[in-house]
Design a protein around this motif. Structure first.
Motif, PDB file in Angstrom:
ATOM      1  N   GLU A 168       0.837  -1.211   0.000  1.00  9.48           N
ATOM      2  CA  GLU A 168       0.000   0.000   0.000  1.00  9.48           C
ATOM      3  C   GLU A 168       0.868   1.256   0.000  1.00  9.48           C
ATOM      4  OE1 GLU A 168      -3.387   2.352  -0.086  1.00  9.48           O
ATOM      5  OE2 GLU A 168      -3.216   0.196  -0.443  1.00  9.48           O
ATOM      6  N   GLN A 199       0.443   4.123  -2.677  1.00  9.05           N
ATOM      7  CA  GLN A 199       0.133   5.502  -2.309  1.00  9.05           C
ATOM      8  C   GLN A 199       1.156   6.483  -2.870  1.00  9.05           C
ATOM      9  OE1 GLN A 199      -0.524   5.936   1.905  1.00  9.05           O
ATOM     10  NE2 GLN A 199      -2.475   4.857   1.818  1.00  9.05           N
ATOM     11  N   GLU A 236      -8.374   6.416  -3.123  1.00  7.82           N
ATOM     12  CA  GLU A 236      -8.232   6.695  -1.700  1.00  7.82           C
ATOM     13  C   GLU A 236      -6.779   6.516  -1.313  1.00  7.82           C
ATOM     14  OE1 GLU A 236     -10.376   8.025   0.224  1.00  7.82           O
ATOM     15  OE2 GLU A 236     -11.986   7.909  -1.218  1.00  7.82           O
ATOM     16  N   PRO A 237      -6.260   7.206  -0.373  1.00  5.59           N
ATOM     17  CA  PRO A 237      -6.862   8.209   0.487  1.00  5.59           C
ATOM     18  C   PRO A 237      -6.831   9.617  -0.105  1.00  5.59           C
ATOM     19  CG  PRO A 237      -4.642   7.791   1.226  1.00  5.59           C
ATOM     20  CD  PRO A 237      -4.888   6.889   0.051  1.00  5.59           C
ATOM     21  N   ASP A 278     -10.487  11.573  -0.647  1.00 10.53           N
ATOM     22  CA  ASP A 278     -11.013  12.281   0.530  1.00 10.53           C
ATOM     23  C   ASP A 278     -10.151  13.496   0.870  1.00 10.53           C
ATOM     24  OD1 ASP A 278     -13.181  10.663   0.909  1.00 10.53           O
ATOM     25  OD2 ASP A 278     -12.228   9.409   2.441  1.00 10.53           O
ATOM     26  N   PHE A 279      -8.853  13.323   0.741  1.00 10.88           N
ATOM     27  CA  PHE A 279      -7.922  14.414   1.035  1.00 10.88           C
ATOM     28  C   PHE A 279      -8.203  15.622   0.138  1.00 10.88           C
ATOM     29  CE2 PHE A 279      -3.854  16.527   0.168  1.00 10.88           C
ATOM     30  CZ  PHE A 279      -3.459  16.866   1.454  1.00 10.88           C
ATOM     31  N   GLU A 299      -4.398  14.282   8.165  1.00 12.21           N
ATOM     32  CA  GLU A 299      -4.675  13.073   7.383  1.00 12.21           C
ATOM     33  C   GLU A 299      -3.499  12.100   7.397  1.00 12.21           C
ATOM     34  OE1 GLU A 299      -7.584  12.400   5.400  1.00 12.21           O
ATOM     35  OE2 GLU A 299      -8.450  14.083   6.495  1.00 12.21           O
ATOM     36  N   LYS A 321      -3.823   8.267   7.495  1.00  9.96           N
ATOM     37  CA  LYS A 321      -4.353   7.529   6.343  1.00  9.96           C
ATOM     38  C   LYS A 321      -3.265   7.161   5.340  1.00  9.96           C
ATOM     39  CE  LYS A 321      -8.897   9.636   6.566  1.00  9.96           C
ATOM     40  NZ  LYS A 321      -9.887  10.445   5.849  1.00  9.96           N
ATOM     41  N   PHE A 322      -2.120   7.820   5.456  1.00 11.71           N
ATOM     42  CA  PHE A 322      -1.027   7.595   4.513  1.00 11.71           C
ATOM     43  C   PHE A 322       0.041   6.709   5.152  1.00 11.71           C
ATOM     44  CE2 PHE A 322      -2.462  11.979   3.349  1.00 11.71           C
ATOM     45  CZ  PHE A 322      -3.030  11.650   2.138  1.00 11.71           C
TER      46      PHE A 322
END
Length: 171
Positions: A27, A31, A66-67, A70-71, A97, A100-101
């Motif tokens: 992930e 990201q 995502e994320p 939303d950011f 945030e 989330k990262f």
């Protein structure tokens, strides 16, 4: 029989933990790629469509993953409602945030720095800065991809060894 069952549960839990770490490592790379894509889409919105930042954020949020989706929605909302500078609220938003990262401090700093230049510079300077941020994101991606296999192997091995150690300790 009970010891055997307990041992199997401990081993299964440790292997599941190793699997979770592997997924988080994957992930992380995804990201980083998403951050580069976000910079790329923003460059396109600024260079070709000449879209205002708020609309660009909303459009990118509808297309993004995502994320970041939303950011970017939060960034568009804050851009409309907030009176502080773009750089200030962007930095605050990155901090809020951060959970989330799966970014390192260095990578998170890149995302923070990107927002500091929105709206202040002329179009050409914003495009040049976005090019620089994309190059830096690419360096992070290459480094993370290079380390991914080794870190996954270490996570699997350590989780298995910790599980075996616990089983031996408990027996």
């Amino acid at each position: 029989m009970l010891k055997l069952l307990g041992s199997l549960i401990v081993l299964a839990a440790s292997l599941m933990y190793g699997w979770k770490i592997n997924e988080e490592l994957k992930e992380h790379v995804e990201q980083l790629i998403g951050m580069k894509e976000m910079f790329l889409m923003l460059r396109g919105e600024i260079a070709y469509a000449r879209t205002p930042l708020r609309e660009a954020f909303l459009q990118m949020a509808s297309q993004g993953k995502e994320p970041f989706s939303d950011f970017l929605k939060r960034a568009a909302k804050e851009l409309e409602e907030n009176e502080e500078s773009i750089g200030e609220f962007w930095g605050r938003l990155v901090e809020e945030e951060a959970g989330k990262f799966y970014f390192t401090r260095e990578e998170q700093g890149l995302l923070k720095r990107a927002g500091e230049n929105f709206g202040y510079l002329d179009v050409q300077m914003q495009l040049k800065n976005l090019e620089l941020y994309m190059e830096q994101a690419e360096v992070f991606i290459q480094r993370a991809q290079k380390e991914l296999k080794d870190r996954q192997k270490v996570a699997r091995t350590l989780s298995l060894m910790c599980g075996l150690f616990l089983v031996i300790l408990l027996i």
